[in-house]
Design an enzyme around this catalytic site. Structure first.
Site, mmCIF file in Angstrom:
data_model
loop_
_atom_site.group_PDB
_atom_site.id
_atom_site.type_symbol
_atom_site.label_atom_id
_atom_site.label_comp_id
_atom_site.label_asym_id
_atom_site.label_seq_id
_atom_site.Cartn_x
_atom_site.Cartn_y
_atom_site.Cartn_z
ATOM 1 N N HIS A 51 42.437 15.233 1.205
ATOM 2 C CA HIS A 51 41.465 14.164 1.484
ATOM 3 C C HIS A 51 41.536 13.091 0.390
ATOM 4 C CE1 HIS A 51 39.239 15.949 4.851
ATOM 5 N NE2 HIS A 51 39.476 17.113 4.272
ATOM 6 N N LYS B 102 0.806 -1.237 0.000
ATOM 7 C CA LYS B 102 0.000 0.000 0.000
ATOM 8 C C LYS B 102 0.841 1.290 0.000
ATOM 9 C CE LYS B 102 -4.115 -0.045 0.833
ATOM 10 N NZ LYS B 102 -5.101 -0.505 -0.142
ATOM 11 N N CYS C 67 44.052 15.067 6.589
ATOM 12 C CA CYS C 67 43.751 16.476 6.832
ATOM 13 C C CYS C 67 43.988 16.807 8.314
ATOM 14 C CB CYS C 67 42.339 16.800 6.370
ATOM 15 S SG CYS C 67 42.143 18.555 5.994
ATOM 16 N N GLU D 73 40.485 10.253 0.465
ATOM 17 C CA GLU D 73 39.279 9.393 0.454
ATOM 18 C C GLU D 73 38.272 9.797 -0.615
ATOM 19 O OE1 GLU D 73 40.058 11.564 2.812
ATOM 20 O OE2 GLU D 73 38.306 12.464 3.799
#
Ligand code: GLN
Length: 551
Positions: A515, A196, A387, A517
């Site tokens: 960074h 639903k 960092c 990553e």
């Protein structure tokens, strides 16, 4: 040019971004050039100012734009490089419309959601495909996948849906595909999957004139043919386009395989009338195989402030996983709250094969991070500082090795006697903090013979930044004399970008001002994450007992 719109129904956090990214991966495998983008209905101009507690990590692109973490999925799953045009919020649209109104661009017209706001949204859809949004030129890609943030039924999302409807009218229904991701809850008491909420969510879409072509159903349980039939009937979607997307067992990187098995990419190419052969998904299969059956196991401690929230360090965790895939090792991530370390001391760090300190802002928990860096240095445990994690390593080294008592970053202690991390002179005194960040890709030159040079295998690299403070070059000579290795510097500005400990004194200790990553992918781990995990494996082999305890 073909366009796909991905919407979500029933609840948020359905994994729409992952579904969109995985579809991107499948279409690339078919040989199509794909670009993904995210439109978010919130009024912030960008997520740069939003708390990681609320919104998860801020994902930074090469051009320095601060975007939603879904763009991280997009870049990890596909080969595409995204830019600021691929991330849009209502805040940006309204800012733009109001600027135009003030400039008089609308020539006295009453400025309204339709057509002014919707036109702005449509322009941005085209901008995802064509250079400068100029549709008379040739497109950069074959397919643009636009994910609409939020949930169908939200007031904020309406202008986006209206723009999508108009867009399909302008471009022809065969060139536009609507994919709706929805949830099928399972009611334990009734032992039943309920349809639903999905019916109602699709009804809301149809109310505005959007008929989904594919319904991707998130579910904890397999969906029976009867349930598919029911959804098909009520949602007006062909039964073969009702797709089951069960929760994956091991890893998000199973999603492309799962959607591939369900034939989603075939539905898309059929809808677009394309005749493209299906290529095997070998690379993805290998990624998943290595995740499920790794040959080793290492234990990596992540020491941070937002540790209880998986999403705040999303790319960091993903990159650690990529390092594991590259080395065929499974990873047990141990999340450590830096404030807890301050209270309880370094006991929780025992038995780790690697310690990672990610980025962060503000002084809460910094002493705990410094303690972790010290523990890694003294106990010869591989350390990777990202960092803030690099700045922490510099502070620790300054205090304990270089004898600079109370050395600190001026971010944490304005009157430290030794500001080894500081603002650059041109940033001092600026009122508007947002304007002082170093954001986006910056060049870095590596020093031959260092761990970093070995990892990258080249001397000139580019990495993404998001920080305000820098290594203070007034201390460069002192710290070098005491043994700190400056492994990478910005060739244009002389800023220190990477510090290391000499190979002779530590197996692997690397801190980076950027960074990494944001540039790691499951099929191609970032070189520093790859080498960090390799060093952790060597550590675990030298101390086999440390890996026995499971987290
Ligand atoms: N707070 C530090 C700075 O502004 C580090 C930021 C970060 O880790 N992203 O320089």
């Amino acid at each position: 040019m073909k366009y796909i719109f991905v919407t979500g129904g029933v609840v948020s956090s359905l994994g729409k971004g992952l579904t969109a990214a995985s579809l991107g991966a499948l279409l690339e495998q078919r040989g199509l050039r794909v670009r993904l983008q995210k439109f978010d209905p919130y009024l912030n101009v960008d997520p740069g100012t939003m708390s990681p507690f609320q919104h998860g990590e801020v994902y930074v692109l090469d051009d320095g734009s601060e975007t939603d973490l879904d763009l991280g999925h997009y870049e990890r799953f596909t080969s595409g490089q995204l830019n600021r045009k691929n991330s849009l919020s209502s805040g940006q649209i309204y800012e733009c419309v109001i600027r135009k109104e003030r400039r008089g661009d609308y020539l006295g017209a009453t400025v309204q959601v339709i057509p002014h706001v919707t036109n702005e949204i449509k322009d941005r859809i085209y901008a995802g495909a064509f250079k400068d949004g100029d549709t008379s030129g040739s497109p950069d890609v074959d397919v643009v996948i636009t994910e609409i943030g939020g949930t169908i039924g939200d007031i904020e999302g309406l202008p986006f849906l209206e723009a999508m409807r108009q867009f399909a009218l302008e471009n022809g229904r065969k060139n536009v595909l609507f994919l709706h991701v929805t949830l099928l809850p399972y009611l334990k008491a009734a032992q039943e999957i309920k349809t639903k909420p999905s019916q109602q969510s699709v009804a809301k879409l149809r109310e505005i004139g959007i008929q989904p072509d594919i319904l991707v159903c998130r579910s904890e349980h397999p969906i029976s043919p009867e349930v598919k039939q029911k959804l098909s009937l009520f949602c007006n979607v062909p039964v073969e386009a009702v797709i089951e997307e069960m929760d994956v067992e091991h890893s998000i990187y199973e999603v492309p395989l799962l959607l591939g098995r369900e034939g989603v990419d075939q539905l898309v190419v059929d809808h677009f009338g394309m005749d493209l052969p299906r290529e095997p998904l070998e690379e993805w299969e290998q990624v998943v195989e290595r995740l499920i059956h790794p040959h080793h196991r290492v234990k990596i401690g992540v020491v941070g402030k937002y540790i209880e929230l998986q999403d705040s360090y999303k790319s960091v965790y993903e990159s650690i996983t990529h390092g594991g895939i590259a080395n065929d090792t499974g990873i047990d991530i141990v999340r450590l709250d830096s404030e807890d370390l301050e209270q309880s001391g370094p006991g929780a760090l025992e038995g780790l094969d690697g310690i990672l300190v990610p980025g962060g802002f503000g002084d809460r928990g910094t002493e705990g991070k410094i303690l972790a860096a010290r523990y890694a240095r003294e106990n010869l445990i591989p350390y990777f500082g990202l960092c803030l994690g690099m700045q922490i390593a510099v502070i620790e080294f300054s205090r304990d090795v270089a004898g600079l008592d109370d050395a600190n970053s001026t971010e944490f202690s304005a009157d430290t006697p030794h500001p080894v991390i500081d603002l650059m002179p041109e940033q001092q005194g600026l009122e508007d903090k947002g304007a002082t960040m170093r954001l986006g890709a910056c060049p870095c030159r590596l020093e031959a013979g260092t761990r970093s040079f070995e990892a990258y295998g080249q001397s000139d690299i580019e990495e993404r930044h998001r920080h305000r403070y820098e290594f203070n070059n007034d201390y460069l000579d002192t710290l070098k004399e005491k043994g700190l290795v400056i492994a990478g510097t910005n060739p244009e500005r002389g800023l220190v970008e990477i510090v290391e400990y000499p190979k002779a004194v530590h197996p692997w200790f690397v801190g980076v001002q950027f960074h990494p990553e944001f540039k790691s992918k499951p099929r191609k781990a970032h070189p520093l994450f790859r080498e960090f995990i390799k060093a952790a494996m060597e550590h675990s082999e030298a101390t086999p007992a440390s890996t026995e305890a499971q987290v």
